[in-house]
Design a protein around this motif. Structure first.
Motif, PDB file in Angstrom:
ATOM      1  N   ASP A  36       0.816  -1.219   0.000  1.00 20.88           N
ATOM      2  CA  ASP A  36       0.000   0.000   0.000  1.00 20.88           C
ATOM      3  C   ASP A  36       0.850   1.271   0.000  1.00 20.88           C
ATOM      4  O   ASP A  36       0.328   2.375   0.121  1.00 20.88           O
ATOM      5  N   GLY A  37       2.158   1.128  -0.162  1.00 22.14           N
ATOM      6  CA  GLY A  37       3.051   2.277  -0.250  1.00 22.14           C
ATOM      7  C   GLY A  37       3.518   2.816   1.090  1.00 22.14           C
ATOM      8  O   GLY A  37       4.215   3.832   1.132  1.00 22.14           O
ATOM      9  N   ASN A 169       8.248   9.919  -2.988  1.00 16.50           N
ATOM     10  CA  ASN A 169       7.121  10.367  -3.806  1.00 16.50           C
ATOM     11  C   ASN A 169       6.737   9.319  -4.839  1.00 16.50           C
ATOM     12  O   ASN A 169       5.552   9.108  -5.106  1.00 16.50           O
ATOM     13  N   THR A 170       7.713   8.645  -5.407  1.00 17.96           N
ATOM     14  CA  THR A 170       7.436   7.553  -6.352  1.00 17.96           C
ATOM     15  C   THR A 170       6.655   6.447  -5.651  1.00 17.96           C
ATOM     16  O   THR A 170       5.723   5.871  -6.222  1.00 17.96           O
ATOM     17  N   ALA A 171       7.009   6.163  -4.403  1.00 17.97           N
ATOM     18  CA  ALA A 171       6.338   5.099  -3.643  1.00 17.97           C
ATOM     19  C   ALA A 171       4.842   5.369  -3.484  1.00 17.97           C
ATOM     20  O   ALA A 171       4.053   4.422  -3.384  1.00 17.97           O
ATOM     21  N   LYS A 172       4.440   6.629  -3.509  1.00 10.72           N
ATOM     22  CA  LYS A 172       3.015   6.965  -3.394  1.00 10.72           C
ATOM     23  C   LYS A 172       2.215   6.366  -4.553  1.00 10.72           C
ATOM     24  O   LYS A 172       1.015   6.131  -4.434  1.00 10.72           O
ATOM     25  N   LEU A 174       2.940   3.465  -6.145  1.00  9.47           N
ATOM     26  CA  LEU A 174       3.047   2.007  -6.203  1.00  9.47           C
ATOM     27  C   LEU A 174       1.688   1.310  -6.044  1.00  9.47           C
ATOM     28  O   LEU A 174       1.379   0.397  -6.828  1.00  9.47           O
ATOM     29  N   PRO A 175       0.847   1.705  -5.080  1.00  2.76           N
ATOM     30  CA  PRO A 175      -0.436   0.996  -4.923  1.00  2.76           C
ATOM     31  C   PRO A 175      -1.325   1.033  -6.164  1.00  2.76           C
ATOM     32  O   PRO A 175      -2.050   0.083  -6.438  1.00  2.76           O
TER      33      PRO A 175
END
Length: 182
Positions: A36-37, A169-172, A174-175
């Motif tokens: 879920d990031g 910010n990229t991880a946001k 991922l979901p």
């Protein structure tokens, strides 16, 4: 619990850019996240380049990385050993490593080859989140990170062109991409 590494690099460059083979990593940022990031851990290090140790004015202005940060840093082979030790406790749960675009993967593969590094990451799949995001959103062409965040209903937080901030910010995003990765 399955985990993903979201990686961003900052590198030496000049206005107009240099070919990947002429660039050297000056900062590594990694965010360890769940599906879920949610960030569980992070890693950030400056890296001292060998070929062009003096940062160009353009590079310093773009990244806000100071020459003193680089002068006091270790070379990539040492920093990469630190990163590998940091990854080790999570290794069995890592699903893939992720970057926004393909530059980071290309730079790492070039550097691993050049320095003779056998990386844990080379054993994991790489996800080009920029391409996946464009495909899922049925965009005509891939967009930049800021635009992708806007399309996802959020915004960039922090200072752009800093490795850990860009990775987080990229991880946001991922979901929104993971459901398509089956």
């Amino acid at each position: 619990m399955a985990l993903w590494l979201v990686i961003d690099l900052e590198s030496t460059t000049e206005e107009g850019g240099w070919p990947v083979e002429d660039m050297e990593i000056i900062e590594i940022g990694v965010s360890l996240v769940t599906r879920d990031g949610a960030e569980l851990d992070r890693f950030q290090r400056f890296v001292r380049p060998r070929q062009r140790p003096l940062l160009t004015l353009f590079c310093r202005e773009l990244t806000h990385i100071e020459q003193a940060d680089i002068d006091g840093a270790a070379h990539l082979d040492v920093v990469w050993q630190e990163l590998e030790r940091w990854i080790e406790p999570y290794h069995g749960r890592l699903q893939a490593w992720v970057s926004w675009g393909d530059y980071d993967r290309q730079q790492l593969v070039n550097d691993w080859r050049r320095l003779g590094i056998d990386s844990t990451l080379s054993q994991l799949p790489h996800i080009n989140l920029k391409q996946r995001f464009a495909k899922i959103r049925q965009l005509e062409k891939p967009v930049g990170l800021n635009r992708a965040l806007e399309l996802a209903g959020t915004s960039f937080f922090g200072e752009q062109h800093r490795a850990l901030t860009d990775a987080r910010n990229t991880a946001k995003l991922l979901p929104s991409v993971l459901p398509s990765l089956s």
